[in-house]
Design a protein around this motif. Structure first.
Motif, PDB file in Angstrom:
ATOM      1  N   VAL A   1      46.418  40.307  39.266  1.00 47.87           N
ATOM      2  CA  VAL A   1      46.315  41.037  38.000  1.00 47.87           C
ATOM      3  C   VAL A   1      45.398  42.228  38.190  1.00 47.87           C
ATOM      4  O   VAL A   1      44.464  42.185  38.984  1.00 47.87           O
ATOM      5  N   GLU A   2      45.692  43.276  37.450  1.00 52.56           N
ATOM      6  CA  GLU A   2      44.882  44.486  37.492  1.00 52.56           C
ATOM      7  C   GLU A   2      44.251  44.655  36.116  1.00 52.56           C
ATOM      8  O   GLU A   2      44.951  44.632  35.108  1.00 52.56           O
TER       9      GLU A   2
ATOM     10  N   PHE B   1      35.952  43.909  30.687  1.00 50.49           N
ATOM     11  CA  PHE B   1      34.961  43.068  31.367  1.00 50.49           C
ATOM     12  C   PHE B   1      33.890  42.593  30.394  1.00 50.49           C
ATOM     13  O   PHE B   1      33.418  43.344  29.539  1.00 50.49           O
ATOM     14  N   GLU B   2      33.496  41.330  30.537  1.00 50.73           N
ATOM     15  CA  GLU B   2      32.417  40.749  29.737  1.00 50.73           C
ATOM     16  C   GLU B   2      31.542  39.892  30.645  1.00 50.73           C
ATOM     17  O   GLU B   2      31.994  39.412  31.673  1.00 50.73           O
ATOM     18  N   VAL B   3      30.295  39.679  30.231  1.00 53.78           N
ATOM     19  CA  VAL B   3      29.421  38.775  30.971  1.00 53.78           C
ATOM     20  C   VAL B   3      29.976  37.354  30.827  1.00 53.78           C
ATOM     21  O   VAL B   3      30.727  37.081  29.898  1.00 53.78           O
TER      22      VAL B   3
ATOM     23  N   GLY C   1      31.628  37.300  35.902  1.00 55.43           N
ATOM     24  CA  GLY C   1      32.030  37.849  34.615  1.00 55.43           C
ATOM     25  C   GLY C   1      33.377  37.307  34.210  1.00 55.43           C
ATOM     26  O   GLY C   1      33.918  36.400  34.848  1.00 55.43           O
ATOM     27  N   ALA C   2      33.915  37.874  33.137  1.00 58.21           N
ATOM     28  CA  ALA C   2      35.194  37.404  32.600  1.00 58.21           C
ATOM     29  C   ALA C   2      35.972  38.594  32.044  1.00 58.21           C
ATOM     30  O   ALA C   2      35.393  39.597  31.629  1.00 58.21           O
ATOM     31  N   TYR C   3      37.278  38.434  32.040  1.00 61.90           N
ATOM     32  CA  TYR C   3      38.172  39.425  31.439  1.00 61.90           C
ATOM     33  C   TYR C   3      39.057  38.699  30.436  1.00 61.90           C
ATOM     34  O   TYR C   3      39.597  37.634  30.745  1.00 61.90           O
ATOM     35  N   LYS C   4      39.187  39.266  29.246  1.00 65.21           N
ATOM     36  CA  LYS C   4      40.101  38.703  28.257  1.00 65.21           C
ATOM     37  C   LYS C   4      41.495  39.248  28.538  1.00 65.21           C
ATOM     38  O   LYS C   4      41.752  40.436  28.385  1.00 65.21           O
ATOM     39  N   LEU C   5      42.371  38.360  28.990  1.00 63.71           N
ATOM     40  CA  LEU C   5      43.767  38.723  29.196  1.00 63.71           C
ATOM     41  C   LEU C   5      44.544  38.341  27.940  1.00 63.71           C
ATOM     42  O   LEU C   5      44.024  37.643  27.069  1.00 63.71           O
TER      43      LEU C   5
ATOM     44  N   LEU D   1      40.076  35.165  32.069  1.00 65.32           N
ATOM     45  CA  LEU D   1      40.016  35.186  33.523  1.00 65.32           C
ATOM     46  C   LEU D   1      38.551  35.194  33.945  1.00 65.32           C
ATOM     47  O   LEU D   1      37.816  36.133  33.664  1.00 65.32           O
ATOM     48  N   LEU D   2      38.125  34.103  34.603  1.00 62.42           N
ATOM     49  CA  LEU D   2      36.749  33.984  35.087  1.00 62.42           C
ATOM     50  C   LEU D   2      36.708  34.484  36.521  1.00 62.42           C
ATOM     51  O   LEU D   2      37.491  34.043  37.368  1.00 62.42           O
TER      52      LEU D   2
END
Length: 138
Positions: free
Chosen positions: A94-95, A101-103, A118-122, A127-128
């Motif tokens: 995934v790109e 990006f979040e903490v 960190g984490a990304y909200k998909l 996504l951790l």
């Protein structure tokens, strides 16, 4: 934009920077290491190279995989050496952009938080991002 190779462990979705991933494979026959901790799954022979295999489930506080389930391997580079990580299922690449990006969420277990950068909200999941160096060093 950053690309991550994704994989699942239990119900969680994790990602590793694509530049750290050497390959993704079905699990190979492992040779146990006597007296090794439970999260050292053994050694595998990848085309003549002996590679340490780490079971991420105990390292990330996830219950063991069912005895009849076959894990997969993500081979990553750590200090110039390949290390195999056992995962449940390998996902897609995934790109994601920096705006997502979040903490690491406060709801993560304290032991797990030090392994997540960190984490990304998909659209479909959180996504951790796994800190490969910390996960292998743990």
């Amino acid at each position: 934009m950053t690309q991550y190779v994704t994989f699942t462990l239990g119900s969680a979705l994790y990602g590793v920077d694509v530049t750290r991933v050497q390959e993704a494979l079905r699990a190979h026959t492992r040779t146990r290491v006597p007296l090794a901790p439970v999260d050292v799954a053994g050694l595998v022979n990848l085309r003549g190279q002996v590679v340490l295999t780490i079971d991420l489930r105990p390292r990330l506080g996830v219950p063991p995989l069912a005895a009849d389930a076959e894990p997969m391997m993500v081979v990553v580079q750590v200090d110039g050496e390949p290390v195999s990580l056992l995962v449940d299922e390998i996902g897609d690449v995934v790109e994601v952009g920096p705006e997502r990006f979040e903490v690491p969420p406060d709801t993560l277990d304290v032991g797990l938080r030090r392994l997540i950068t960190g984490a990304y909200k998909l659209d479909s999941a959180l996504l951790l991002i796994l800190d490969v160096d910390q996960a292998v060093a743990a």
